[in-house]
Design an enzyme around this catalytic site. Structure first.
Site, short mmCIF file in Angstrom:
data_model
loop_
_atom_site.label_atom_id
_atom_site.label_comp_id
_atom_site.label_asym_id
_atom_site.label_seq_id
_atom_site.Cartn_x
_atom_site.Cartn_y
_atom_site.Cartn_z
N GLU A 44 0.82 -1.21 0.00
CA GLU A 44 0.00 0.00 0.00
C GLU A 44 0.85 1.25 0.00
O GLU A 44 2.05 1.23 0.32
CB GLU A 44 -0.92 0.01 1.23
CG GLU A 44 -1.97 -1.07 1.19
CD GLU A 44 -2.88 -1.04 2.41
OE1 GLU A 44 -3.86 -1.78 2.39
OE2 GLU A 44 -2.61 -0.29 3.38
N CYS A 53 -1.42 -4.65 -5.86
CA CYS A 53 -1.98 -5.87 -5.29
C CYS A 53 -0.99 -7.04 -5.36
O CYS A 53 -0.08 -7.07 -6.19
CB CYS A 53 -3.24 -6.26 -6.04
SG CYS A 53 -4.55 -5.02 -5.96
N GLU A 55 -1.52 -10.08 -6.40
CA GLU A 55 -1.61 -10.85 -7.64
C GLU A 55 -0.71 -10.26 -8.73
O GLU A 55 0.04 -10.96 -9.40
CB GLU A 55 -3.05 -10.89 -8.16
CG GLU A 55 -4.05 -11.51 -7.19
CD GLU A 55 -4.74 -10.48 -6.30
OE1 GLU A 55 -4.07 -9.65 -5.65
OE2 GLU A 55 -5.98 -10.52 -6.24
N CYS A 88 -9.14 -7.71 -7.77
CA CYS A 88 -9.75 -6.47 -8.26
C CYS A 88 -9.77 -6.48 -9.80
O CYS A 88 -9.19 -7.35 -10.44
CB CYS A 88 -8.98 -5.26 -7.73
SG CYS A 88 -7.37 -4.99 -8.50
#
Length: 132
Positions: A44, A53, A55, A88
């Site tokens: 973050e 993210c 992934e 997402c």
């Protein structure tokens, strides 16, 4: 590669998450057709748009190591929450770009687990054919 090993590697990656704002730690592990593993975790930033993210970080680690588009065959994404973490939209688009459409995406939470293909995760994905 055994599914439980990929999930275990994703949980190990989760331990390195940098999530001081959301407290939502996520780990991911992607495997190639020749059984190489690459892990990622969410990172973050106080400016949320600059966050990345787990992934995508796992896939980008593979690409950085020389893996070619279409060589990824499975990805596990895990969290400590009860529900399984759903990738997402940005991660789904990157998966569609880099992974085989029939690659398995495994989503694991403390009380839920789901598995589906990349194609099922993002039907009608924008791809190179749309660029013509």
């Amino acid at each position: 590669m055994v599914k439980k090993d990929i999930i275990a590697a994703a949980y190990a990656a989760l331990e390195h998450a940098y999530a001081p704002y959301s407290q939502f730690r996520v780990g991911a592990c992607v495997v190639t057709k020749d059984n190489r593993l690459f892990v990622g975790t969410n990172v973050e930033n106080v400016s949320y748009g600059l966050s990345c993210c787990a992934e995508r970080n796992a896939l980008f680690a593979g690409i950085s190591a020389g893996v070619k588009k279409g060589e990824f065959c499975m990805l596990a994404v895990v969290s400590e929450k009860k529900q399984a973490p759903a990738p997402c939209g940005a991660c789904r688009q990157v998966m569609c770009e880099l992974m085989d459409p029939n690659a398995q995406i495994i989503m694991v939470g403390a009380e839920e687990e789901y598995s589906m293909t990349v194609r099922d995760l993002l039907p009608f994905a924008f791809d190179e054919e749309d660029m013509q």
